[in-house]
Design an enzyme around this catalytic site. Structure first.
Site, PDB file in Angstrom:
ATOM      1  N   GLY A 158      91.873  31.794  69.769  1.00 12.46           N
ATOM      2  CA  GLY A 158      92.716  32.946  70.068  1.00 12.46           C
ATOM      3  C   GLY A 158      92.382  33.077  71.673  1.00 12.46           C
ATOM      4  N   HIS A 168      94.731  32.133  85.905  1.00 12.97           N
ATOM      5  CA  HIS A 168      93.802  32.047  84.777  1.00 12.97           C
ATOM      6  C   HIS A 168      93.811  33.454  83.752  1.00 12.97           C
ATOM      7  CE1 HIS A 168      91.389  28.730  86.968  1.00 12.97           C
ATOM      8  NE2 HIS A 168      92.364  28.718  86.721  1.00 12.97           N
ATOM      9  N   ASP A 210      96.267  24.991  82.471  1.00  8.94           N
ATOM     10  CA  ASP A 210      96.763  26.081  81.440  1.00  8.94           C
ATOM     11  C   ASP A 210      96.117  25.653  80.198  1.00  8.94           C
ATOM     12  OD1 ASP A 210      98.515  27.062  83.642  1.00  8.94           O
ATOM     13  OD2 ASP A 210      99.991  25.651  82.892  1.00  8.94           O
ATOM     14  N   ASP A 228      94.566  27.496  67.065  1.00  7.40           N
ATOM     15  CA  ASP A 228      95.274  28.500  66.056  1.00  7.40           C
ATOM     16  C   ASP A 228      96.766  28.507  66.083  1.00  7.40           C
ATOM     17  OD1 ASP A 228      94.527  29.696  68.952  1.00  7.40           O
ATOM     18  OD2 ASP A 228      95.959  31.015  68.343  1.00  7.40           O
ATOM     19  N   LEU A 240      93.199  26.855  71.718  1.00  3.95           N
ATOM     20  CA  LEU A 240      94.615  27.260  71.295  1.00  3.95           C
ATOM     21  C   LEU A 240      94.793  26.380  69.989  1.00  3.95           C
ATOM     22  CD1 LEU A 240      95.293  26.846  74.760  1.00  3.95           C
ATOM     23  CD2 LEU A 240      96.783  28.305  73.691  1.00  3.95           C
ATOM     24  N   ARG A 247     106.962  27.121  80.140  1.00 10.17           N
ATOM     25  CA  ARG A 247     106.212  25.827  80.489  1.00 10.17           C
ATOM     26  C   ARG A 247     106.765  24.708  79.586  1.00 10.17           C
ATOM     27  NH1 ARG A 247     100.403  28.671  79.699  1.00 10.17           N
ATOM     28  NH2 ARG A 247     100.248  29.529  81.964  1.00 10.17           N
TER      29      ARG A 247
HETATM   30  P1  GDP Z   1      94.060  28.222  82.528  1.00  9.63           P
HETATM   31  O1  GDP Z   1      94.751  28.443  83.921  1.00  9.63           O
HETATM   32  O2  GDP Z   1      93.382  27.156  82.212  1.00  9.63           O
HETATM   33  O3  GDP Z   1      93.029  29.505  82.560  1.00  9.63           O
HETATM   34  O4  GDP Z   1      94.953  28.735  81.504  1.00  9.63           O
HETATM   35  P2  GDP Z   1      96.300  29.931  81.277  1.00  9.63           P
HETATM   36  O5  GDP Z   1      95.564  31.194  81.331  1.00  9.63           O
HETATM   37  O6  GDP Z   1      97.305  29.545  82.404  1.00  9.63           O
HETATM   38  O7  GDP Z   1      96.853  29.538  80.004  1.00  9.63           O
HETATM   39  C1  GDP Z   1      96.298  29.529  78.725  1.00  9.63           C
HETATM   40  C2  GDP Z   1      96.963  30.564  77.928  1.00  9.63           C
HETATM   41  O8  GDP Z   1      96.652  30.608  76.521  1.00  9.63           O
HETATM   42  C3  GDP Z   1      96.894  31.902  78.295  1.00  9.63           C
HETATM   43  O9  GDP Z   1      97.935  32.610  77.753  1.00  9.63           O
HETATM   44  C4  GDP Z   1      95.686  32.482  77.429  1.00  9.63           C
HETATM   45  O10 GDP Z   1      95.766  33.718  77.319  1.00  9.63           O
HETATM   46  C5  GDP Z   1      95.914  31.529  76.161  1.00  9.63           C
HETATM   47  N1  GDP Z   1      94.846  31.234  75.488  1.00  9.63           N
HETATM   48  C6  GDP Z   1      93.601  30.588  75.890  1.00  9.63           C
HETATM   49  N2  GDP Z   1      92.872  30.309  74.643  1.00  9.63           N
HETATM   50  C7  GDP Z   1      93.581  30.345  73.670  1.00  9.63           C
HETATM   51  C8  GDP Z   1      93.509  30.121  72.292  1.00  9.63           C
HETATM   52  O11 GDP Z   1      92.684  29.688  71.782  1.00  9.63           O
HETATM   53  N3  GDP Z   1      94.467  30.594  71.562  1.00  9.63           N
HETATM   54  C9  GDP Z   1      95.802  31.277  71.813  1.00  9.63           C
HETATM   55  N4  GDP Z   1      96.542  31.334  70.988  1.00  9.63           N
HETATM   56  N5  GDP Z   1      95.776  31.409  73.209  1.00  9.63           N
HETATM   57  C10 GDP Z   1      94.707  31.299  74.011  1.00  9.63           C
END
Ligand code: GDP
Length: 425
Positions: A416, A41, A13, A335, A333, A307
């Protein structure tokens, strides 16, 4: 650009989906090399918000070839549904290939995953119940099925009969559940596989040609280094290797073809399921970070479960980057932390009275207490920023501090969830 692995340095995540969606714009091929439909993802782009479970995150570019490699746990009916779901939402028809060697998720794998968690009760692992552990157990016990072998129904039934016989003993005597019928399973699998037959290819030959032609290839990992069965928090790990080193096996390319490893690192910590989590927060502080985290709170993209969240853990992340062989880091993340006056970062563990900066075995990890350094917060939104120089001074200090702690250059900063909310450093 050659071949680049994009993998998680934490517990999953980290925002790999977002980063792959961003990087795929300049890529020709994206390959998922391990894991299965337990992934979630999250990708947010001009087509909307998507949680990709099985499909690689390059799927939104109609010219990018998206491959499910032999290392993946292939849930055939979920794959068909996922492709149909994208098309329904206006995503241009994607190019998808499935390795003929990819093994298929059997209906009983999902059943066993759920039944075993029920049996364990309070000691359960918090599985997504997508069948992943039973799938990989059977694969390595040599009682799995490669999709390319599902088209001969007689041979399939022949192999299935003794396997289902053994499964039925466990179903009946351990779980007290109804028995399965091998012929019926064979028919269903054969039907499902027929629906995706045009996608099933010799992807290894395709990839070798693509490498020879200098195509740009991304290898997309699922979960993160700390969930690797060998190097993570075993047994609270997943069942396939999450490491870039495995990407060559799970995709079917030479190890030396991988020139770059981008480790995706989260600016704070989160985890789903059981297992030690040294910087975990409880109470109000956890609630606030969870609600402010992710794109809409830190809730599992697959299960919707809240989580577990905590501060950035440099001990775990340094180790995670090392096990991944990270050549660059994408810090995501950032931000989210903009609401804090000061931000704790775990720089060492204290275990049984001794301090260490090395990530320990699971048992010791469970006894570890975090040793924090406090960094100044920036107390302002940064999601609109696209130039590194425009970040507040404190945010740049946070990035530099994390970079020094983990010892890998931070090449991208994600501010973001949307594709464009990315800073190249
Ligand atoms: P993955 O399994 O590694 O692709 O990650 P997930 O999608 O399960 O979880 C990452 C969460 O963070 C999701 O809700 C994304 O939309 C969100 N996300 C990813 N990058 C950013 C970021 O830079 N800032 C914010 N606020 N949310 C993000």
């Amino acid at each position: 650009m050659g071949v680049t692995s994009v993998v998680g340095a934490n517990w999953g995540d980290e925002g790999k989906g977002k980063m792959v969606d961003y990087l795929a714009e300049r890529s020709d091929v994206v390959v998922r090399f391990q894991g299965g439909s337990n992934a979630g993802h999250t990708v947010i782009n001009r087509f909307g918000k998507f949680a990709l479970h099985l499909l690689p995150s390059g799927i939104f570019y109609p010219d990018v070839v998206n491959i499910l490699g032999p290392g993946v746990a292939l849930d055939v009916s979920e794959l068909s549904q996922e492709i149909a779901g994208l098309e329904k939402r206006g995503v241009p028809k994607p190019k998808v290939m499935v390795s003929e060697r990819a093994q298929v998720m059997m209906p009983y794998h999902k059943l066993f995953d759920g039944y075993e968690e029920e049996r364990l009760g309070a000691r359960q692992f918090g599985s997504t119940r997508s069948g992943i552990a039973p799938f990989y157990s059977d694969k390595y016990a040599k009682i799995g099925f490669q999709i390319g072998e599902l088209y001969d129904i007689e041979a399939l039934t022949d192999r299935l009969v003794p396997i289902v016989q053994a499964k039925n003993v466990i179903l009946e005597h351990l779980y007290h559940k109804p028995a399965l019928d091998a012929k019926e399973i064979a028919r269903t699998l054969n039907d499902d596989a027929t629906k995706v037959r045009n996608l099933v290819k010799d992807t290894s030959t395709f990839l070798h040609k693509a490498i020879r032609e200098g195509k740009s290839i991304l290898l997309e990992g699922q979960l993160g280094a700390l969930r690797d069965p060998d190097h993570g928090i075993y047994p609270f790990s997943t069942s396939s290797s999450t490491l870039a080193g495995f990407a060559s096996v799970g995709a079917g390319i030479p190890p030396y073809a991988i020139s770059d490893v981008i480790a995706v690192v989260k600016a704070y910590s989160s985890a789903v399921g059981a297992g030690p989590f040294v910087t975990e927060l409880q109470g109000e502080a956890a609630h606030e970070l969870r609600e402010r985290g992710g794109d809409a709170g830190e809730y599992g993209a697959k299960t919707g479960r809240p989580r577990r969240v905590g501060w950035f853990d440099a001990v775990a992340t340094r180790y995670g980057c090392r096990m991944q062989g990270a050549t660059t880091v994408a810090l995501t993340l950032l931000d989210v932390l903009g609401y804090l006056d000061s931000i704790p970062v775990c720089v060492e563990y204290e275990i049984d009275g001794e301090r260490t900066a090395e990530f320990p075995l699971t048992g010791a990890c469970g006894r570890a207490r975090p040793v924090y350094r406090e960094l100044e917060g920036w107390k302002q939104p940064i999601s609109h920023i696209r130039d590194y120089d425009d970040l507040p001074r404190q945010a740049k200090s946070y990035v530099s501090f994390v970079e020094d702690e983990i010892g890998v250059k931070i090449g991208w900063i994600s501010v973001g969830p949307r594709r464009e909310q990315t800073i190249m450093r």
